[in-house]
Design a protein around this motif. Structure first.
Motif, PDB file in Angstrom:
ATOM      1  N   ARG A   1      -4.914   6.583  28.983  1.00  0.00           N
ATOM      2  CA  ARG A   1      -5.365   5.080  29.666  1.00  0.00           C
ATOM      3  C   ARG A   1      -5.821   5.257  31.039  1.00  0.00           C
ATOM      4  NH1 ARG A   1      -6.134   0.647  32.831  1.00  0.00           N
ATOM      5  NH2 ARG A   1      -4.782  -0.774  32.900  1.00  0.00           N
ATOM      6  N   CYS A   2      -4.864   6.135  31.591  1.00  0.00           N
ATOM      7  CA  CYS A   2      -5.115   6.194  32.940  1.00  0.00           C
ATOM      8  C   CYS A   2      -5.986   7.397  33.482  1.00  0.00           C
ATOM      9  CB  CYS A   2      -3.807   6.383  33.861  1.00  0.00           C
ATOM     10  SG  CYS A   2      -2.949   5.040  34.113  1.00  0.00           S
ATOM     11  N   GLY A   3      -5.893   8.449  33.161  1.00  0.00           N
ATOM     12  CA  GLY A   3      -6.585   9.609  33.123  1.00  0.00           C
ATOM     13  C   GLY A   3      -5.960  10.625  33.563  1.00  0.00           C
ATOM     14  N   THR A   4      -5.942  11.686  33.786  1.00  0.00           N
ATOM     15  CA  THR A   4      -4.887  13.102  33.955  1.00  0.00           C
ATOM     16  C   THR A   4      -3.986  13.087  35.069  1.00  0.00           C
ATOM     17  OG1 THR A   4      -6.949  14.519  34.081  1.00  0.00           O
ATOM     18  CG2 THR A   4      -5.203  14.971  34.455  1.00  0.00           C
ATOM     19  N   ASP A   5      -3.720  11.861  35.795  1.00  0.00           N
ATOM     20  CA  ASP A   5      -2.542  12.264  36.685  1.00  0.00           C
ATOM     21  C   ASP A   5      -1.565  10.941  35.464  1.00  0.00           C
ATOM     22  OD1 ASP A   5      -3.304  13.980  38.996  1.00  0.00           O
ATOM     23  OD2 ASP A   5      -4.328  11.654  39.798  1.00  0.00           O
ATOM     24  N   GLY A   6      -1.606  10.083  34.797  1.00  0.00           N
ATOM     25  CA  GLY A   6      -1.184  10.167  34.095  1.00  0.00           C
ATOM     26  C   GLY A   6      -0.272   8.413  34.642  1.00  0.00           C
ATOM     27  N   ALA A   7       0.718   7.828  34.148  1.00  0.00           N
ATOM     28  CA  ALA A   7       1.206   6.714  35.003  1.00  0.00           C
ATOM     29  C   ALA A   7       2.617   7.204  35.256  1.00  0.00           C
ATOM     30  CB  ALA A   7       1.305   5.423  33.717  1.00  0.00           C
ATOM     31  N   ILE A   8       3.538   6.503  36.196  1.00  0.00           N
ATOM     32  CA  ILE A   8       4.939   6.561  37.201  1.00  0.00           C
ATOM     33  C   ILE A   8       5.541   4.895  37.010  1.00  0.00           C
ATOM     34  CG2 ILE A   8       3.681   8.219  38.412  1.00  0.00           C
ATOM     35  CD1 ILE A   8       3.370   6.681  40.512  1.00  0.00           C
ATOM     36  N   ASN A   9       6.547   5.500  37.204  1.00  0.00           N
ATOM     37  CA  ASN A   9       7.742   3.827  37.098  1.00  0.00           C
ATOM     38  C   ASN A   9       8.259   4.375  37.972  1.00  0.00           C
ATOM     39  OD1 ASN A   9       8.557   3.929  33.397  1.00  0.00           O
ATOM     40  ND2 ASN A   9       8.094   6.101  34.285  1.00  0.00           N
ATOM     41  N   LEU A  10       7.790   2.781  38.276  1.00  0.00           N
ATOM     42  CA  LEU A  10       8.104   2.203  39.965  1.00  0.00           C
ATOM     43  C   LEU A  10       9.618   1.390  40.160  1.00  0.00           C
ATOM     44  CD1 LEU A  10       5.232   2.759  42.140  1.00  0.00           C
ATOM     45  CD2 LEU A  10       6.758   4.155  41.645  1.00  0.00           C
TER      46      LEU A  10
ATOM     47  N   ILE B   1       5.517   0.005  36.075  1.00  0.00           N
ATOM     48  CA  ILE B   1       4.748   0.882  35.329  1.00  0.00           C
ATOM     49  C   ILE B   1       2.724   0.656  35.851  1.00  0.00           C
ATOM     50  CG2 ILE B   1       3.642   2.437  33.003  1.00  0.00           C
ATOM     51  CD1 ILE B   1       6.092   1.382  32.267  1.00  0.00           C
ATOM     52  N   VAL B   2       2.699   1.968  36.289  1.00  0.00           N
ATOM     53  CA  VAL B   2       0.763   2.257  37.414  1.00  0.00           C
ATOM     54  C   VAL B   2       0.807   2.905  37.142  1.00  0.00           C
ATOM     55  CG1 VAL B   2       2.235  -0.030  39.074  1.00  0.00           C
ATOM     56  CG2 VAL B   2       1.683   2.379  39.317  1.00  0.00           C
ATOM     57  N   CYS B   3      -0.936   3.222  36.472  1.00  0.00           N
ATOM     58  CA  CYS B   3      -1.664   4.132  36.804  1.00  0.00           C
ATOM     59  C   CYS B   3      -1.922   4.801  38.163  1.00  0.00           C
ATOM     60  CB  CYS B   3      -3.263   4.237  36.830  1.00  0.00           C
ATOM     61  SG  CYS B   3      -3.616   3.247  35.116  1.00  0.00           S
ATOM     62  N   GLN B   4      -1.519   6.306  38.751  1.00  0.00           N
ATOM     63  CA  GLN B   4      -1.828   7.226  39.699  1.00  0.00           C
ATOM     64  C   GLN B   4      -2.917   6.876  40.507  1.00  0.00           C
ATOM     65  OE1 GLN B   4       1.167  10.011  41.007  1.00  0.00           O
ATOM     66  NE2 GLN B   4       1.223  11.131  38.518  1.00  0.00           N
ATOM     67  N   SER B   5      -4.060   6.614  39.551  1.00  0.00           N
ATOM     68  CA  SER B   5      -4.919   6.343  39.934  1.00  0.00           C
ATOM     69  C   SER B   5      -6.094   5.286  39.634  1.00  0.00           C
ATOM     70  CB  SER B   5      -6.306   7.689  40.216  1.00  0.00           C
ATOM     71  OG  SER B   5      -6.416   8.244  38.984  1.00  0.00           O
ATOM     72  N   TYR B   6      -6.608   4.730  39.766  1.00  0.00           N
ATOM     73  CA  TYR B   6      -7.735   3.306  39.026  1.00  0.00           C
ATOM     74  C   TYR B   6      -9.041   3.733  38.905  1.00  0.00           C
ATOM     75  CZ  TYR B   6      -3.328   1.155  38.477  1.00  0.00           C
ATOM     76  OH  TYR B   6      -1.714   0.813  37.546  1.00  0.00           O
ATOM     77  N   ASP B   7     -10.105   3.505  38.187  1.00  0.00           N
ATOM     78  CA  ASP B   7     -11.110   3.395  38.052  1.00  0.00           C
ATOM     79  C   ASP B   7     -12.186   2.754  39.150  1.00  0.00           C
ATOM     80  OD1 ASP B   7     -11.469   5.717  36.202  1.00  0.00           O
ATOM     81  OD2 ASP B   7     -11.169   4.718  34.675  1.00  0.00           O
ATOM     82  N   ASP B   8     -11.640   1.709  38.847  1.00  0.00           N
ATOM     83  CA  ASP B   8     -11.355   0.357  39.976  1.00  0.00           C
ATOM     84  C   ASP B   8     -11.061   0.324  41.189  1.00  0.00           C
ATOM     85  OD1 ASP B   8     -11.761  -2.930  40.275  1.00  0.00           O
ATOM     86  OD2 ASP B   8     -13.410  -2.439  39.784  1.00  0.00           O
ATOM     87  N   ALA B   9     -11.985   0.645  42.434  1.00  0.00           N
ATOM     88  CA  ALA B   9     -11.098  -0.208  43.472  1.00  0.00           C
ATOM     89  C   ALA B   9     -10.599  -1.204  43.726  1.00  0.00           C
ATOM     90  CB  ALA B   9     -12.227   1.044  45.107  1.00  0.00           C
TER      91      ALA B   9
END
Length: 376
Positions: free
Chosen positions: A124-133, A320-328
């Motif tokens: 869903r997020c790309g190579t860097d995936g997601a993290i738990n905060l 739970i969030v992506c480490q990067s998003y396609d849209d700024a």
């Protein structure tokens, strides 16, 4: 827009009024030749993009009371941003996040490597995936409906036997022996559990699995492991059954326990009632078990702690969030809102609304720093 300074000092009412004015100014179009960011009046040297559009999240129903407070406070300062949150349950929130239907998930359990959820997040997020905060710390209350009884002492093995259908009456010796002086009726026990895939259930079953000396014969799971008892959809559905059924017992985030009787659980030689302080004490005795790099702040909760005052039947709920998003714009909205959620001001607002324990100051700052690294 952040509602605290980097030193973590909560704004006074007067300073908050000034920050509102600064926020309004920051939402005006940028002057010719400048960037589309503006310096806020709350954080020297900090800049924040004007936030607008719609931001959708879903997940934990335990976070619901806190989330309502967070959304209202942040939207009041960012009137061009609409924040929606569906308290569908932790499992449902993670699924919506993996599917790309929401920008972040609220979850009372971290992503599971064993269940392939980190891989799903990477898709869903790309190579860097997601993290738990971490954003929300709260006790889980074992609640019951027994007229005339407002509190009971129970050890983990007894709780396990009740929820596994092995103790079926409220005046059973295993209950009575821990509650001298309490008149217990010969009433049948009705077990009530969550019908949905629930982070609260996973924390509850994890507690039973680790602390009941084998009385609970199941692994930790967000899905209830037996066909015993009645089930309710979400926290509200479970509480509706417990409230309307004499003799019922269930489990829920303490913010939703209402006037129901509550169990004080045995920790070492003490019986401790659910409390935000006890949950925070347990977290202080737990460890980070990051899977997806140093910014992944998933914790392994120490359910077997015997610290005085600890309440190990607790949940640490995450964004739970992506480490990067396609849209700024999506990245700015996610990080702007969740930075407030994790801030000292946001945590104090949640504590007032739901009785949760604020994140420790260093953890709060760490979460804000990680969010600042997320790009679009």
């Amino acid at each position: 827009m952040k509602l605290v300074t980097r030193t973590g000092v909560v704004l006074t009412a007067a300073a908050l009024s000034l920050s509102l004015a600064a926020c309004s100014a920051s939402n005006e179009p940028a002057a010719s030749g400048s960037s589309d960011t503006a310096t806020t009046g709350t954080d020297a040297g900090a800049t924040t993009a004007a936030l607008s559009g719609t931001l959708n999240g879903a997940g934990s129903s335990a976070q619901e009371s806190a989330m309502d407070t967070w959304r209202a406070a942040f939207q009041s300062e960012n009137p061009d941003l609409v924040i929606n949150y569906d308290p569908v349950g932790s499992g449902g929130g993670r699924t919506q996040f993996f599917d790309g239907a929401v920008s972040w998930a609220g979850s009372d359990s971290a992503l599971s490597e064993a269940d392939g959820e980190y891989d799903a997040a990477a898709a869903r997020c790309g190579t860097d995936g997601a993290i738990n905060l971490p954003v929300y710390i709260s006790p889980i209350a074992v609640v019951f409906n027994l007229p005339g009884v407002t509190s009971l002492n129970l050890d983990s093995a007894t709780i396990a036997k009740i929820f596994d259908g092995k103790i079926t009456k409220w005046n059973d010796d295993a209950i009575a022996s821990q509650n001298d002086g309490v008149t217990l009726p010969d009433t049948a026990i009705t077990i009530v559990h969550r019908a949905d895939d629930s982070g609260t259930t996973k924390n509850f079953t994890d507690y039973l699995a680790q602390t009941s000396d084998g009385a609970w014969g199941y692994d930790a799971s967000g899905v209830w492991p037996t066909d015993k008892g009645e089930s309710g959809q979400g926290t509200s559905g479970l509480m509706e059954i417990v409230t309307g059924t004499e003799g019922a017992i269930g489990y829920a985030d303490d913010s939703k326990a209402g006037d129901m009787g509550k169990v004080a659980i045995k920790v070492g030689e003490e019986y401790n009632a659910p409390s935000s302080e006890g949950a925070a004490t347990t977290l202080s005795d737990s460890t980070v078990a990051s899977v997806n790099g140093d910014n992944d702040l998933a914790y392994t909760i120490n359910r077997t702690t015997t610290q005085s005052g600890a309440y190990p039947l607790m949940l640490l709920s995450y964004a739970i969030v992506c480490q990067s998003y396609d849209d700024a714009t999506e990245a700015a909205n996610v990080t702007g809102f969740l930075s407030y959620v994790a801030s000292e001001a946001g945590q104090q607002a949640a504590a007032s609304a739901s009785g949760s324990a604020p994140l420790p100051t260093d953890l709060s700052a760490q979460v804000e720093d990680i969010l600042a690294q997320i790009a679009g």
